[in-house]
Design a protein around this motif. Structure first.
Motif, PDB file in Angstrom:
ATOM      1  N   ILE A   1      -2.376   5.438  -7.111  1.00 37.19           N
ATOM      2  CA  ILE A   1      -1.320   5.299  -9.036  1.00 37.19           C
ATOM      3  C   ILE A   1      -0.078   4.878  -8.995  1.00 37.19           C
ATOM      4  O   ILE A   1       0.234   4.281 -10.118  1.00 37.19           O
ATOM      5  CB  ILE A   1      -2.185   6.133  -9.190  1.00 37.19           C
ATOM      6  N   GLN A   2       1.283   5.994  -8.052  1.00 35.86           N
ATOM      7  CA  GLN A   2       1.991   5.787  -8.365  1.00 35.86           C
ATOM      8  C   GLN A   2       2.676   4.006  -8.289  1.00 35.86           C
ATOM      9  O   GLN A   2       3.772   3.974  -8.547  1.00 35.86           O
ATOM     10  CB  GLN A   2       2.905   6.811  -7.419  1.00 35.86           C
ATOM     11  N   SER A   3       1.627   3.322  -7.328  1.00 37.23           N
ATOM     12  CA  SER A   3       2.664   2.071  -7.118  1.00 37.23           C
ATOM     13  C   SER A   3       2.963   1.417  -8.413  1.00 37.23           C
ATOM     14  O   SER A   3       3.389   0.280  -8.439  1.00 37.23           O
ATOM     15  CB  SER A   3       1.757   1.365  -6.028  1.00 37.23           C
ATOM     16  N   TYR A   4       2.039   1.662  -9.646  1.00 36.28           N
ATOM     17  CA  TYR A   4       1.567   1.094 -10.620  1.00 36.28           C
ATOM     18  C   TYR A   4       3.252   1.515 -11.741  1.00 36.28           C
ATOM     19  O   TYR A   4       3.413   0.623 -12.859  1.00 36.28           O
ATOM     20  CB  TYR A   4       0.381   0.955 -11.409  1.00 36.28           C
ATOM     21  N   TYR A   5       2.978   2.873 -11.595  1.00 39.52           N
ATOM     22  CA  TYR A   5       4.167   3.404 -12.661  1.00 39.52           C
ATOM     23  C   TYR A   5       5.670   4.068 -12.230  1.00 39.52           C
ATOM     24  O   TYR A   5       6.722   4.086 -12.936  1.00 39.52           O
ATOM     25  CB  TYR A   5       3.680   3.803 -13.333  1.00 39.52           C
ATOM     26  N   LYS A   6       5.620   4.432 -11.054  1.00 36.80           N
ATOM     27  CA  LYS A   6       6.694   4.753 -10.362  1.00 36.80           C
ATOM     28  C   LYS A   6       7.553   3.851 -10.022  1.00 36.80           C
ATOM     29  O   LYS A   6       7.945   3.082  -8.999  1.00 36.80           O
ATOM     30  CB  LYS A   6       6.533   5.191  -9.178  1.00 36.80           C
ATOM     31  N   LYS A   7       8.720   4.576 -10.948  1.00 37.52           N
ATOM     32  CA  LYS A   7       9.791   2.890 -11.321  1.00 37.52           C
ATOM     33  C   LYS A   7      10.468   2.571  -9.336  1.00 37.52           C
ATOM     34  O   LYS A   7      10.688   1.364  -9.498  1.00 37.52           O
ATOM     35  CB  LYS A   7      11.031   3.661 -12.423  1.00 37.52           C
ATOM     36  N   GLU A   8      11.091   3.861  -8.870  1.00 39.07           N
ATOM     37  CA  GLU A   8      11.617   3.008  -7.425  1.00 39.07           C
ATOM     38  C   GLU A   8      10.542   2.065  -6.698  1.00 39.07           C
ATOM     39  O   GLU A   8      10.925   1.492  -6.214  1.00 39.07           O
ATOM     40  CB  GLU A   8      12.370   4.480  -7.351  1.00 39.07           C
ATOM     41  N   VAL A   9       9.031   2.089  -7.367  1.00 38.06           N
ATOM     42  CA  VAL A   9       8.340   2.631  -5.881  1.00 38.06           C
ATOM     43  C   VAL A   9       7.696   0.898  -6.780  1.00 38.06           C
ATOM     44  O   VAL A   9       8.114   0.061  -5.981  1.00 38.06           O
ATOM     45  CB  VAL A   9       7.197   3.116  -6.170  1.00 38.06           C
TER      46      VAL A   9
ATOM     47  N   VAL B   1       0.809  -1.227  -0.374  1.00 40.28           N
ATOM     48  CA  VAL B   1      -0.266  -0.167  -0.085  1.00 40.28           C
ATOM     49  C   VAL B   1       0.670   1.781   0.186  1.00 40.28           C
ATOM     50  O   VAL B   1       2.496   1.830   0.990  1.00 40.28           O
ATOM     51  CB  VAL B   1      -0.814   0.200   1.238  1.00 40.28           C
ATOM     52  N   GLY B   2       0.833   1.937  -0.802  1.00 40.79           N
ATOM     53  CA  GLY B   2       1.152   3.345  -0.831  1.00 40.79           C
ATOM     54  C   GLY B   2       0.604   3.967   0.470  1.00 40.79           C
ATOM     55  O   GLY B   2      -0.731   4.244   1.064  1.00 40.79           O
ATOM     56  N   ASP B   3       1.818   4.893   1.239  1.00 39.47           N
ATOM     57  CA  ASP B   3       1.693   5.760   2.240  1.00 39.47           C
ATOM     58  C   ASP B   3       0.969   6.605   2.291  1.00 39.47           C
ATOM     59  O   ASP B   3       0.400   6.674   3.060  1.00 39.47           O
ATOM     60  CB  ASP B   3       3.022   5.791   3.175  1.00 39.47           C
ATOM     61  N   LYS B   4       0.782   7.721   1.064  1.00 38.17           N
ATOM     62  CA  LYS B   4      -0.297   8.248   0.606  1.00 38.17           C
ATOM     63  C   LYS B   4      -0.729   8.166  -0.253  1.00 38.17           C
ATOM     64  O   LYS B   4      -2.120   9.253  -0.716  1.00 38.17           O
ATOM     65  CB  LYS B   4       0.555   8.938  -0.323  1.00 38.17           C
ATOM     66  N   ALA B   5      -1.581   7.097  -0.389  1.00 37.05           N
ATOM     67  CA  ALA B   5      -2.813   6.316  -0.852  1.00 37.05           C
ATOM     68  C   ALA B   5      -4.584   6.625  -0.295  1.00 37.05           C
ATOM     69  O   ALA B   5      -4.141   6.716   0.835  1.00 37.05           O
ATOM     70  CB  ALA B   5      -2.394   5.096  -1.098  1.00 37.05           C
TER      71      ALA B   5
ATOM     72  N   LYS C   1       4.425  -0.948   3.379  1.00 33.33           N
ATOM     73  CA  LYS C   1       4.094   0.631   2.855  1.00 33.33           C
ATOM     74  C   LYS C   1       5.683   1.256   2.280  1.00 33.33           C
ATOM     75  O   LYS C   1       6.180   1.065   2.498  1.00 33.33           O
ATOM     76  CB  LYS C   1       3.511   1.883   4.732  1.00 33.33           C
ATOM     77  N   LEU C   2       5.149   1.928   1.240  1.00 36.99           N
ATOM     78  CA  LEU C   2       5.177   2.014   0.086  1.00 36.99           C
ATOM     79  C   LEU C   2       5.604   3.612   0.273  1.00 36.99           C
ATOM     80  O   LEU C   2       4.292   4.238   0.008  1.00 36.99           O
ATOM     81  CB  LEU C   2       4.490   1.087  -1.449  1.00 36.99           C
ATOM     82  N   LYS C   3       6.716   3.882   0.451  1.00 39.96           N
ATOM     83  CA  LYS C   3       7.254   5.209   0.852  1.00 39.96           C
ATOM     84  C   LYS C   3       6.908   6.535  -0.536  1.00 39.96           C
ATOM     85  O   LYS C   3       7.353   6.119  -1.213  1.00 39.96           O
ATOM     86  CB  LYS C   3       8.771   5.166   1.149  1.00 39.96           C
ATOM     87  N   ASN C   4       5.904   7.630   0.145  1.00 43.97           N
ATOM     88  CA  ASN C   4       5.734   8.828  -0.735  1.00 43.97           C
ATOM     89  C   ASN C   4       4.835   7.966  -1.924  1.00 43.97           C
ATOM     90  O   ASN C   4       5.466   8.617  -2.738  1.00 43.97           O
ATOM     91  CB  ASN C   4       7.352   9.337  -0.757  1.00 43.97           C
TER      92      ASN C   4
ATOM     93  N   SER D   1      -6.830  -0.524   3.316  1.00 46.10           N
ATOM     94  CA  SER D   1      -5.774  -1.931   3.398  1.00 46.10           C
ATOM     95  C   SER D   1      -4.945  -2.067   4.551  1.00 46.10           C
ATOM     96  O   SER D   1      -5.209  -3.444   4.766  1.00 46.10           O
ATOM     97  CB  SER D   1      -4.774  -1.689   2.015  1.00 46.10           C
ATOM     98  N   GLU D   2      -5.004  -1.716   5.706  1.00 45.14           N
ATOM     99  CA  GLU D   2      -5.189  -1.376   6.905  1.00 45.14           C
ATOM    100  C   GLU D   2      -5.850  -1.574   7.698  1.00 45.14           C
ATOM    101  O   GLU D   2      -5.819  -2.686   8.154  1.00 45.14           O
ATOM    102  CB  GLU D   2      -4.962  -0.396   7.057  1.00 45.14           C
ATOM    103  N   ALA D   3      -7.060  -1.434   7.517  1.00 40.33           N
ATOM    104  CA  ALA D   3      -8.283  -2.471   7.663  1.00 40.33           C
ATOM    105  C   ALA D   3      -8.074  -3.806   7.751  1.00 40.33           C
ATOM    106  O   ALA D   3      -8.514  -4.723   8.050  1.00 40.33           O
ATOM    107  CB  ALA D   3      -9.689  -2.065   8.025  1.00 40.33           C
ATOM    108  N   ALA D   4      -8.137  -4.253   6.061  1.00 44.04           N
ATOM    109  CA  ALA D   4      -8.464  -5.074   5.790  1.00 44.04           C
ATOM    110  C   ALA D   4      -6.919  -6.655   6.829  1.00 44.04           C
ATOM    111  O   ALA D   4      -7.097  -7.460   6.620  1.00 44.04           O
ATOM    112  CB  ALA D   4      -7.774  -4.872   3.860  1.00 44.04           C
ATOM    113  N   TYR D   5      -5.821  -6.281   6.577  1.00 37.03           N
ATOM    114  CA  TYR D   5      -4.876  -6.361   7.308  1.00 37.03           C
ATOM    115  C   TYR D   5      -4.798  -7.283   8.423  1.00 37.03           C
ATOM    116  O   TYR D   5      -4.986  -8.089   9.002  1.00 37.03           O
ATOM    117  CB  TYR D   5      -3.386  -5.241   7.360  1.00 37.03           C
TER     118      TYR D   5
END
Length: 71
Positions: A49-57, A16-20, A42-45, A26-30
């Protein structure tokens, strides 16, 4: 969204993106998942949507060794 989440009893990795805007879901499901072997990563910053295309993520998510160590 949480209907039947308690039935998940296999190893569970949630990314999950930490800024999503939907991170709270996701936290409730977990929290409700029955699996004894689970991880919420948690994917930082990152928004959802960014979790699909932001290269470093994407590289961070692909580098997560959770399933490789368990399956």
């Amino acid at each position: 969204m949480l209907d039947k989440i308690e039935l998940i009893n296999q190893p569970l990795l949630m990314l999950v993106g930490d800024k999503a805007d939907t991170a709270y879901m996701s936290e409730a499901a977990y929290k409700e998942a029955a699996s004894k072997d689970k991880k919420l990563h948690k994917l930082k910053n990152t928004t959802h949507i960014q979790s699909y295309y932001k290269k470093e993520v994407v590289e961070e998510a692909l580098g997560e060794r959770f399933y490789g160590e368990r399956l």
